[in-house]
Design a protein around this motif. Sequence first.
Motif, PDB file in Angstrom:
ATOM      1  N   GLU A   1       3.278   0.899  -4.665  1.00 13.06           N
ATOM      2  CA  GLU A   1       3.361   1.022  -3.212  1.00 13.06           C
ATOM      3  C   GLU A   1       4.452   2.024  -2.874  1.00 13.06           C
TER       4      GLU A   1
ATOM      5  N   ASP B   1       3.732  -3.106  -7.949  1.00  9.70           N
ATOM      6  CA  ASP B   1       3.157  -4.267  -7.282  1.00  9.70           C
ATOM      7  C   ASP B   1       3.264  -5.521  -8.137  1.00  9.70           C
TER       8      ASP B   1
ATOM      9  N   HIS C   1      -5.063   4.954  -2.511  1.00  8.71           N
ATOM     10  CA  HIS C   1      -5.616   4.095  -1.465  1.00  8.71           C
ATOM     11  C   HIS C   1      -4.763   4.257  -0.217  1.00  8.71           C
TER      12      HIS C   1
ATOM     13  N   HIS D   1      -3.334   3.133  -9.736  1.00  4.46           N
ATOM     14  CA  HIS D   1      -3.583   3.351  -8.313  1.00  4.46           C
ATOM     15  C   HIS D   1      -2.256   3.397  -7.572  1.00  4.46           C
ATOM     16  N   THR D   2      -2.278   4.019  -6.407  1.00  2.00           N
ATOM     17  CA  THR D   2      -1.146   4.005  -5.483  1.00  2.00           C
ATOM     18  C   THR D   2      -1.624   3.532  -4.124  1.00  2.00           C
ATOM     19  N   ARG D   3      -0.735   2.861  -3.412  1.00  3.61           N
ATOM     20  CA  ARG D   3      -1.047   2.342  -2.079  1.00  3.61           C
ATOM     21  C   ARG D   3      -0.073   2.994  -1.098  1.00  3.61           C
TER      22      ARG D   3
ATOM     23  N   LYS E   1       1.217  -3.660   3.045  1.00  3.70           N
ATOM     24  CA  LYS E   1       2.101  -3.287   1.937  1.00  3.70           C
ATOM     25  C   LYS E   1       3.397  -4.092   2.076  1.00  3.70           C
TER      26      LYS E   1
ATOM     27  N   GLN F   1       0.186  -1.112 -12.705  1.00  2.83           N
ATOM     28  CA  GLN F   1      -1.189  -0.800 -12.350  1.00  2.83           C
ATOM     29  C   GLN F   1      -1.309  -0.284 -10.922  1.00  2.83           C
ATOM     30  N   VAL F   2      -0.527  -0.848 -10.014  1.00  2.00           N
ATOM     31  CA  VAL F   2      -0.579  -0.449  -8.608  1.00  2.00           C
ATOM     32  C   VAL F   2       0.845  -0.214  -8.126  1.00  2.00           C
TER      33      VAL F   2
ATOM     34  N   THR G   1      -1.526  -8.460 -10.163  1.00  2.00           N
ATOM     35  CA  THR G   1      -1.875  -7.269 -10.944  1.00  2.00           C
ATOM     36  C   THR G   1      -0.888  -7.108 -12.085  1.00  2.00           C
TER      37      THR G   1
END
Length: 539
Positions: free
Chosen positions: A163, A191, A259, A233-235, A269, A160-161, A156
């Motif tokens: 954790e 990420d 997410h 986004h977040t994880r 993760k 963008q993402v 990615t």
Amino acid sequence: MSRQVPAQQRAATVARLLQLREAGTLSGEHVRLAAAGHGVDERTVRRWLQRGDQQRAVRPEWHQLSDTDREAYAYFRGNVTALARARAAVLAGETRAAGVPVPPFLIDGWTGAAPVALRTLQRAFAEQMTPGERAYWKTGEAGRRAAAAYLQRPWTPRNQVWELDHKQLPILLLPRRGGAVQPWLTSVIDDGTRALLGWAITLNPSTATVLTALRMALTHDPQRGPFGAVPAHTRIDRGLEFAAAAVTDALAALVVGQHRLPGFTPHLKGKIERIHRTIEQTLLGGLPGYTRGPRDAAGRLHGPLSDRARDRETADTAAVRPMRLERFVSDYFAPWVAWYNTERPHSMIGGLTPLHAWNEDPTALHRVDERLLRHLLLAGEDKKVGPYGIRHNKLDYTAPELHGRGGQVVQIRYMPHDDRQIEVYAGGEHLCTAHPQGQLTDAQRDEFRRHAKDEAKQLAAARRRASRRARTVLAPLSDGQTGETQTNLVARADADRAGRRRDDEALRRRASTSLLGLVEPYALPPGQTYPKPTDENGR
């Protein structure tokens, strides 16, 4: 010496040579070619042919595990020796093995089965069960996951993402009050670049801790590097702090997707789990009070510190004390984060540092004005304004807007590990940004003094206006009056001054020089002169 040839390769060679022999075309050249291919002598290949049985080239399956055998493997936690002992006892018509009753479901399943030697059972379980199956029944889910294969997440772009996760740090630290503790770290990583964007360390994880870490990750601070922007986004996992309404609402307000991973799935993760292990390996392992270090025979940590409950409670008064939490954060963890982001190469991003990977990525960043994040992503509490401002973390924070608010209870919002400033709110509205008095610049001090003078002038002007209004009172209304008649009352001091001025003016008008024996000068006719003055004897 001939080398050992795998059974499957040997079987394929024997099958081909048998075909050539049946066709009548087998020659010595074929045997020499097969021997050279396997690195063995020709006599070895001829011995294979003499057996004349392709099945003998493959190691036979001596025992096929039954469902009962597999259930027994799980029951005995992978102990094949105990399994074989119980199986032999059942086949011998006994219900006990090693003095322990054999479960009825194993007795029913093994009744009438063929006897099998211990070595045969061991080989059967090793060949017919995968390492993951054997590890699961021996050590549980952790063993199965250790033997499992996983898909890699697709690459990615930067930011963008994210954790997010908590981790209890395995090190003894001393808070401001109480005994030694192992604090909790809340971290946010990118990420794509593995950069540690935001973090917060507290005694116990909370929603405020998560908001603080998110605010650090969202805020662009040149002192920390080029990081700081809104992700897509977040994880996160199922932790209650991450699922709190304050966190979900803040992310939704910034239009950030969330997410939520299933519970107890740290492998989903893995990047942030790997960073937590790196923290432990490269930072905590070399500090005093590391609780996963070597221990003596009695279970005590090597070194001057002890993690026993009794010693933790009295750590604040011990001769050798653990490191203070504030010192650990400022002198160790914060510099380590800067080193990790800017200097440590990462094998999974091509040997680049997170900073280099971030700068090499051309993906556009979307930043948010820090002022919009003040009330959204900060830890907060109520404080009373004192004579030196707001007391917080042993520092006195002040701002020009705090003049005249002594004793008022205000709300402050702050980042737990950033003492440079706090945000002050009154009645839910942002009042000011306060800074520690010992860190004020000359410009801030001048602004503070100027604001104090301006406020004093404004209050003096307001007082004078109030005094003028106080002199004007409404006269009482009499019968027949339809309007209000105003009378002016003069203050006593002003009336005294005005009276003295009127008396002085009256005295000047009544004053006469004739009282002093002087003659008022006047014009004489031409040729005449004023008489000469004489004394009382006429001289």
